[in-house]
Design a protein around this motif. Structure first.
Motif, PDB file in Angstrom:
ATOM      1  N   UNK A  44       0.901  -1.076   0.112  1.00 47.40           N
ATOM      2  CA  UNK A  44      -0.032  -0.007   0.117  1.00 47.40           C
ATOM      3  C   UNK A  44       0.706   1.197  -0.002  1.00 47.40           C
ATOM      4  N   UNK A  45       2.155   1.186   0.392  1.00 44.83           N
ATOM      5  CA  UNK A  45       3.095   2.269   0.280  1.00 44.83           C
ATOM      6  C   UNK A  45       3.625   2.641  -1.169  1.00 44.83           C
ATOM      7  N   UNK A  46       3.591   1.699  -1.896  1.00 48.38           N
ATOM      8  CA  UNK A  46       4.131   1.662  -3.230  1.00 48.38           C
ATOM      9  C   UNK A  46       3.675   3.011  -3.928  1.00 48.38           C
ATOM     10  N   UNK A  47       4.733   3.500  -4.537  1.00 52.63           N
ATOM     11  CA  UNK A  47       3.980   4.742  -5.625  1.00 52.63           C
ATOM     12  C   UNK A  47       3.557   4.121  -6.902  1.00 52.63           C
ATOM     13  N   UNK A  48       2.830   5.068  -7.372  1.00 58.07           N
ATOM     14  CA  UNK A  48       2.451   4.659  -9.099  1.00 58.07           C
ATOM     15  C   UNK A  48       3.316   5.303  -9.900  1.00 58.07           C
ATOM     16  N   UNK A  49       3.456   4.754 -11.309  1.00 52.24           N
ATOM     17  CA  UNK A  49       4.331   5.827 -12.026  1.00 52.24           C
ATOM     18  C   UNK A  49       4.041   7.132 -12.337  1.00 52.24           C
ATOM     19  N   UNK A 100      18.695   7.600 -11.179  1.00 54.61           N
ATOM     20  CA  UNK A 100      17.541   7.530 -11.992  1.00 54.61           C
ATOM     21  C   UNK A 100      16.608   6.364 -11.710  1.00 54.61           C
ATOM     22  N   UNK A 101      16.996   5.389 -11.396  1.00 54.75           N
ATOM     23  CA  UNK A 101      16.275   4.254 -10.937  1.00 54.75           C
ATOM     24  C   UNK A 101      16.543   2.944 -11.491  1.00 54.75           C
ATOM     25  N   UNK A 102      16.146   2.032 -11.152  1.00 51.56           N
ATOM     26  CA  UNK A 102      16.321   0.458 -11.676  1.00 51.56           C
ATOM     27  C   UNK A 102      15.223  -0.178 -12.246  1.00 51.56           C
ATOM     28  N   UNK A 103      14.425   0.596 -12.636  1.00 54.05           N
ATOM     29  CA  UNK A 103      13.105  -0.079 -13.112  1.00 54.05           C
ATOM     30  C   UNK A 103      12.851   0.027 -14.661  1.00 54.05           C
ATOM     31  N   UNK A 104      13.988   0.007 -15.386  1.00 59.67           N
ATOM     32  CA  UNK A 104      13.906  -0.100 -16.959  1.00 59.67           C
ATOM     33  C   UNK A 104      13.553  -1.287 -17.437  1.00 59.67           C
ATOM     34  N   UNK A 105      13.450  -2.537 -16.552  1.00 58.18           N
ATOM     35  CA  UNK A 105      13.223  -3.619 -17.110  1.00 58.18           C
ATOM     36  C   UNK A 105      11.662  -3.905 -16.810  1.00 58.18           C
ATOM     37  N   UNK A 106      10.989  -2.850 -16.163  1.00 64.65           N
ATOM     38  CA  UNK A 106       9.628  -3.244 -15.775  1.00 64.65           C
ATOM     39  C   UNK A 106       8.803  -2.441 -16.438  1.00 64.65           C
ATOM     40  N   UNK A 107       7.952  -3.207 -17.486  1.00 70.97           N
ATOM     41  CA  UNK A 107       7.369  -2.415 -18.686  1.00 70.97           C
ATOM     42  C   UNK A 107       6.197  -1.730 -17.893  1.00 70.97           C
ATOM     43  N   UNK A 108       5.667  -1.788 -16.641  1.00 72.10           N
ATOM     44  CA  UNK A 108       4.556  -0.985 -15.876  1.00 72.10           C
ATOM     45  C   UNK A 108       5.325   0.174 -15.395  1.00 72.10           C
ATOM     46  N   UNK A 157      11.555   7.475 -14.167  1.00 72.34           N
ATOM     47  CA  UNK A 157      12.438   7.419 -12.859  1.00 72.34           C
ATOM     48  C   UNK A 157      11.885   7.281 -11.768  1.00 72.34           C
ATOM     49  N   UNK A 158      12.349   7.084 -10.604  1.00 75.35           N
ATOM     50  CA  UNK A 158      12.109   6.969  -9.330  1.00 75.35           C
ATOM     51  C   UNK A 158      12.238   8.415  -8.550  1.00 75.35           C
ATOM     52  N   UNK A 159      11.605   8.402  -7.371  1.00 74.32           N
ATOM     53  CA  UNK A 159      11.777   9.970  -6.501  1.00 74.32           C
ATOM     54  C   UNK A 159      13.005   9.549  -5.807  1.00 74.32           C
ATOM     55  N   UNK A 177      16.428   3.042 -15.086  1.00 76.01           N
ATOM     56  CA  UNK A 177      15.083   3.814 -15.592  1.00 76.01           C
ATOM     57  C   UNK A 177      15.203   4.854 -16.530  1.00 76.01           C
ATOM     58  N   UNK A 178      14.459   5.186 -17.388  1.00 75.48           N
ATOM     59  CA  UNK A 178      14.230   6.088 -18.405  1.00 75.48           C
ATOM     60  C   UNK A 178      13.283   7.303 -18.398  1.00 75.48           C
ATOM     61  N   UNK A 179      13.377   8.183 -18.548  1.00 70.83           N
ATOM     62  CA  UNK A 179      12.492   9.535 -18.609  1.00 70.83           C
ATOM     63  C   UNK A 179      12.451   9.969 -17.207  1.00 70.83           C
ATOM     64  N   UNK A 180      11.657  10.980 -16.849  1.00 70.53           N
ATOM     65  CA  UNK A 180      10.760  11.353 -17.483  1.00 70.53           C
ATOM     66  C   UNK A 180      11.131  12.286 -18.591  1.00 70.53           C
TER      67      UNK A 180
END
Length: 377
Positions: A296-301, A330-338, A342-344, A368-371
């Motif tokens: 429940x604490x997770x952020x959404x893109x 920037x983050x490590x979510x580049x492989x996550x299609x969802x 970037x992350x905060x 991670x890529x973007x924004x």
């Protein structure tokens, strides 16, 4: 700060930070004192009382000199303390403030459902935001890795060497997980031999008596590895980082086992503390997105919008109002299609976010890529 989940970039740049305690920050209560229904919240206050505020009592001589150099106002409302009467009013209702942020004009506190309703009704409370639920065991993430040779060549280290730029005379600050065994790491011998580590604070466990000797989690190696990528060297043999002549202040803000938004509390505290000491360049290879113990604490893109998370808001204040440069993973979510952003706090508009490359110099798959910059127009 799980390595895969909380966007810890695997290649790091160098930057800058310092050390001193905020007297206004209160010790955390024991978890056993909290009920199962309690939740942790940020409580945002409506205003500040600037009567009698004297910036010289809150800023170091170096901080004042920095702002004069940059043409920044010496008197800023974000520097002024939170209204003590507001904090006292919370205590009178049985609410114990935990972290107090001058910049955000806010405090965190554990609140039972009934207390939350009482706090919402207070006339000086402008808003609230859930910070953390009860602690759950953390999952294990992947171990960090890096190829510093390629990273240095991409940053044109030869040009810097020709100009004699080693960071000499610069105080570099690092906000990260633990710095376990940094004093025994051969690539960092020069820092300790030359007394280049000027100070350090553990915001996770302020009662800990030794900063480098104790390891509480596996992640306590991470800050040491980051430090190696910033300044690491072997005399006349190998250079891992660019800032081999810089001095350092270190802050541990990430627990490494319990993945909760309380780590953001620590991060905000460390950043405000560094600014008060005149630090102008800050490196943080931490990020917050998904993977919290409590989903429940997770952020959404969509919340990586430059204004939702408290760490992002604090980073933006640092950049816009305090004249600080923040270099953020920037983050490590580049492989996550969802998750294709970037992350905060890398989503703050005025920070310098840094991605990762592979051994071929191409963007690493996990990075991670973007924004996209057009999103800020």
């Amino acid at each position: 700060m799980a390595f895969a989940r909380h966007s810890l970039v695997k290649k790091f740049l160098f930057m800058k930070i310092l050390t001193l305690l905020f007297a206004c920050l209160l010790a955390l209560p024991l978890q056993s004192q909290l009920s199962a229904q309690d939740q942790k919240y940020w409580i945002f206050f409506a205003d500040k009382d600037l009567t009698g505020y004297d910036y010289r009592q809150h800023l170091s001589a170096e901080a004042i000199a920095n702002r004069q150099l940059l043409g920044l106002p010496l008197v800023q409302a974000t520097d002024a303390p939170v209204n003590a009467m507001y904090l006292q009013a919370l205590r009178q209702k049985g609410v114990q403030p935990q972290v107090v942020s001058h910049w955000l004009n806010a405090a965190t506190a554990w609140l039972a459902p009934q207390q939350l309703q009482q706090v919402k009704a207070l006339p000086f409370v402008a808003g609230w935001q859930k910070c953390q639920g009860k602690i759950r065991p953390a999952r294990h993430g992947e171990k960090p890795g890096a190829s510093p040779g390629m990273a240095l060549s991409q940053m044109n280290v030869g040009m810097l060497a020709e100009q004699g730029l080693t960071g000499e005379g610069v105080n570099v600050g690092v906000i990260d997980a633990g710095f376990y065994n940094a004093h025994k790491t051969r690539h960092l011998n020069h820092l300790f031999e030359q007394k280049k580590v000027l100070g350090y604070l553990d915001f996770v466990n302020p009662r800990r008596e030794t900063f480098f000797e104790e390891r509480e989690t596996f992640s306590d190696w991470h800050g040491t590895n980051v430090l190696k990528m910033i300044t690491g060297m072997l005399k006349d043999k190998e250079q891992l980082g660019l800032a081999t002549g810089a001095s350092f202040y270190l802050a541990r803000t990430d627990h490494g086992v319990n993945e909760t938004r309380s780590e953001e509390d620590n991060w905000v505290r460390a950043l405000e503390w560094m600014d008060s000491l005149g630090v102008r360049l800050v490196n943080t290879s931490l990020g917050y997105s998904t993977g919290f113990d409590n989903p429940e604490e997770d952020y959404a893109p969509g919340q990586m919008d430059g204004q939702t998370s408290v760490v992002t808001r604090a980073a933006q204040i640092a950049a816009r109002e305090k004249g600080m440069l923040l270099v953020v993973s920037a983050g490590n979510e580049g492989n996550l299609r969802s998750w294709q952003v970037v992350s905060a706090p890398a989503d703050a508009q005025d920070v310098f976010s840094v991605g990762a490359t592979d051994v071929n110099g191409l963007k690493a798959g996990h990075s991670s890529t973007g924004p996209d910059e057009l999103q800020w127009l």
